[in-house]
Structure formats: C-alpha cells, structure tokens
Motif scaffolding. Structure first.
Motif, PDB file in Angstrom:
ATOM      1  N   THR A 191       0.854  -1.188   0.000  1.00  0.00           N
ATOM      2  CA  THR A 191       0.000   0.000   0.000  1.00  0.00           C
ATOM      3  C   THR A 191       0.891   1.240   0.000  1.00  0.00           C
ATOM      4  OG1 THR A 191      -1.722  -1.163   1.229  1.00  0.00           O
ATOM      5  CG2 THR A 191      -1.788   1.246   1.273  1.00  0.00           C
ATOM      6  N   SER A 219      -7.318   4.002   0.769  1.00  0.00           N
ATOM      7  CA  SER A 219      -5.960   3.459   0.651  1.00  0.00           C
ATOM      8  C   SER A 219      -5.852   2.635  -0.626  1.00  0.00           C
ATOM      9  CB  SER A 219      -5.628   2.582   1.864  1.00  0.00           C
ATOM     10  OG  SER A 219      -5.732   3.327   3.065  1.00  0.00           O
ATOM     11  N   GLY A 220      -4.636   2.554  -1.158  1.00  0.00           N
ATOM     12  CA  GLY A 220      -4.472   1.781  -2.381  1.00  0.00           C
ATOM     13  C   GLY A 220      -3.023   1.480  -2.706  1.00  0.00           C
ATOM     14  N   ARG A 221      -2.873   0.505  -3.598  1.00  0.00           N
ATOM     15  CA  ARG A 221      -1.566   0.118  -4.121  1.00  0.00           C
ATOM     16  C   ARG A 221      -1.416   0.699  -5.521  1.00  0.00           C
ATOM     17  NH1 ARG A 221      -3.761  -4.021  -1.141  1.00  0.00           N
ATOM     18  NH2 ARG A 221      -2.380  -4.839   0.490  1.00  0.00           N
ATOM     19  N   ASP A 224      -4.327   0.828  -8.191  1.00  0.00           N
ATOM     20  CA  ASP A 224      -5.668   0.908  -7.599  1.00  0.00           C
ATOM     21  C   ASP A 224      -6.300   2.267  -7.871  1.00  0.00           C
ATOM     22  OD1 ASP A 224      -5.376  -1.626  -6.616  1.00  0.00           O
ATOM     23  OD2 ASP A 224      -4.985  -1.016  -4.536  1.00  0.00           O
ATOM     24  N   GLN A 225      -7.638   2.292  -7.848  1.00  0.00           N
ATOM     25  CA  GLN A 225      -8.407   3.528  -7.926  1.00  0.00           C
ATOM     26  C   GLN A 225      -8.764   3.975  -6.502  1.00  0.00           C
ATOM     27  OE1 GLN A 225      -9.554   5.305 -10.713  1.00  0.00           O
ATOM     28  NE2 GLN A 225      -8.364   3.984 -12.100  1.00  0.00           N
ATOM     29  N   VAL A 226      -8.524   5.246  -6.193  1.00  0.00           N
ATOM     30  CA  VAL A 226      -8.868   5.783  -4.873  1.00  0.00           C
ATOM     31  C   VAL A 226      -9.546   7.147  -5.040  1.00  0.00           C
ATOM     32  CG1 VAL A 226      -6.987   4.598  -3.674  1.00  0.00           C
ATOM     33  CG2 VAL A 226      -6.595   6.867  -4.606  1.00  0.00           C
ATOM     34  N   ARG A 238     -11.912  10.795  -8.391  1.00  0.00           N
ATOM     35  CA  ARG A 238     -11.361   9.435  -8.315  1.00  0.00           C
ATOM     36  C   ARG A 238     -10.194   9.336  -9.287  1.00  0.00           C
ATOM     37  NH1 ARG A 238     -12.856   4.437  -6.518  1.00  0.00           N
ATOM     38  NH2 ARG A 238     -14.794   5.317  -5.701  1.00  0.00           N
ATOM     39  N   LYS A 240      -6.129   7.189 -10.206  1.00  0.00           N
ATOM     40  CA  LYS A 240      -5.349   5.962 -10.158  1.00  0.00           C
ATOM     41  C   LYS A 240      -4.024   6.211  -9.444  1.00  0.00           C
ATOM     42  CE  LYS A 240      -3.220   2.600 -13.329  1.00  0.00           C
ATOM     43  NZ  LYS A 240      -3.033   2.258 -14.762  1.00  0.00           N
TER      44      LYS A 240
END
Length: 251
Positions: A191, A219-221, A224-226, A238, A240
């Motif tokens: 993450t 939270s994201g890697r 991921d979309q956050v 939103r 990436k």
C-alpha cells in the motif's frame, strides 16, 4: 560337429592346442558379445533408460542449478520394441525446469517407429529465497527477512523465488513460517497511499499535466483507484495510484 570338438580333434599336439583354442574363442566372441535384444532385433531397454538419463542431465544443466539428481524409472520387462536405427527423439513438459516426478516422451523416428513415455524423477537443487524468521500477514518484506538456501525446487509445487530483488517491499497475503520458501502467489504490491495521506493529485490531459495537493479518502496500491479530495477546490475526484503518494486523474 561342434567347433570346440573340431578344434580339439584337429590339435594333435599340445604345441598347437593353445593357438587353436584362442582362434576358436575369437570366432565365437561376436555371438557372445551381443545382448539378447541385439540378437532378436529388439531395443535394448537398459540402453534406452541410460539415454533418457543423459537427456535429462543435459536438459536441466542450467547455470542456476547447483546440483542435479536424476533417477530413471523401471520399464516393463515385457516390452518388445524394435531396435531403433536412428537417434532417439526426447522431450519433457517442464517449462519452469523445476524437476520432480515427470515423464519423458521418447520416440523412435526410424523405419519401425514407436513412442514411449519413460518415468523419471529429477531433483533440481537451486538457491531459493526463504523466510529468515516467521512473518505475519501484511508484513512488508525487507532484506533482513530473507535467507538463501539450496532447495529441491521439484518439491516446491506452489512455486519459489530465486533471489531477494523480486521480494523487497512486497507485502505478504498470509503468514510465512521460518524456513518456508517465498513464492509470488502470496505476495502483493505494498500500500503506497493510505487514507488521510497528503498526496500529489495530478490531472493529465494529453501531454499536459497539472499538479496540486489533495487528501486521500482511501488506501491503495499502485494501479488501484482511490478517491481524493482536492485541497484547493474541495472537489472529490477518483484517480489511479501511479506511485507512492501520487494519484493521477485523466481528463
């Protein structure tokens, strides 16, 4: 009259008997030297097994292989294959060259063709990355978590990782015991954006990009979309995750 009796009868004195006996042995030896398979026109199964072993040793002779143990299985003694007059063709399905229990497709391409699957067991010992201590789920792997040990990769059915470079900073999906081999299936990207982090919010259109500050709402890697709140406009967008602390939206 048998050859030996004939030679004995012809040798009327002891001076010639030794020479005649030697001649008899020379005349008889080609028949004795031939194995039963050669005399009958059948493939020598012992020789076939030896050829399979030679093929496997050459096939798995790779720079990263530290030790190799090849055991070719027994074949049904009732098999009667025509003696192959051409070099045997062999192949094995093991794209990762991991070894283990396998079969070698052995084919005779000659005028009397035949094919046979020969069982074998290949132990391929390579340096493998293992856990230097017990590690918990979600742990981010560091250099100190990794030991390198020689392992038979044919027994690592779920995969393995050869070196530490592929592991550093990845996170574990599940716990790993001390001495257990790392494998990519239980590792995920870490993450890199956490909820509440101040992030760089990059808006890109074509070849033009504009950066501003935002607050991550999730939270994201990487990939991921956050959701991120633009700190200047208070607008929630939103985007990436493209790098640690960086979220990109495409307009």
């Amino acid at each position: 009259m048998g050859l030996c009796r004939l030679l004995h009868k012809l040798s009327t004195n002891t001076g010639h008997r030794a020479g005649l006996l030697a001649l008899g042995l020379i005349l008889m030896s080609p028949v004795w030297a031939q194995p039963p398979e050669a005399q009958s026109g059948h493939q020598d199964m012992g020789q076939l097994r030896a050829s399979v072993g030679d093929f496997l040793r050459k096939h798995y002779d790779q720079p990263e292989v530290s030790r190799l143990e090849v055991k070719v299985g027994r074949l049904d003694q009732r098999l009667r294959l025509s003696r192959c007059e051409q070099p045997l063709s062999m192949s094995v399905k093991d794209p990762d060259l991991a070894g283990g229990g396998l079969t070698v497709h052995t084919r005779c391409p000659g005028p009397n063709p035949w094919a046979l699957y020969v069982p074998a067991d290949v132990a391929v010992f390579r340096p493998v990355a293992i856990a230097s201590r017990s590690l918990g789920r979600g742990h981010r792997v560091s250099e100190g978590d990794i030991d390198i040990e020689l392992r038979d990769t044919g027994r690592l059915r779920q995969g393995f990782v050869a070196g530490p470079d592929e592991l550093i900073n990845l996170e574990l999906r599940r716990p790993l015991k001390q001495g257990e081999a790392f494998r990519m299936g239980i590792l995920i990207e870490p993450t890199v954006v956490n909820r509440g982090d101040q992030v760089r919010l990059r808006a890109r259109t074509g070849s033009v990009s504009v950066d501003t500050q935002g607050t991550a709402l999730g939270s994201g890697r990487v990939g991921d979309q956050v959701r991120v709140r633009n700190d200047r406009s208070e607008r929630v967008v939103r985007g990436k995750v493209v790098a640690p602390g960086t979220v990109e939206i495409v307009l």
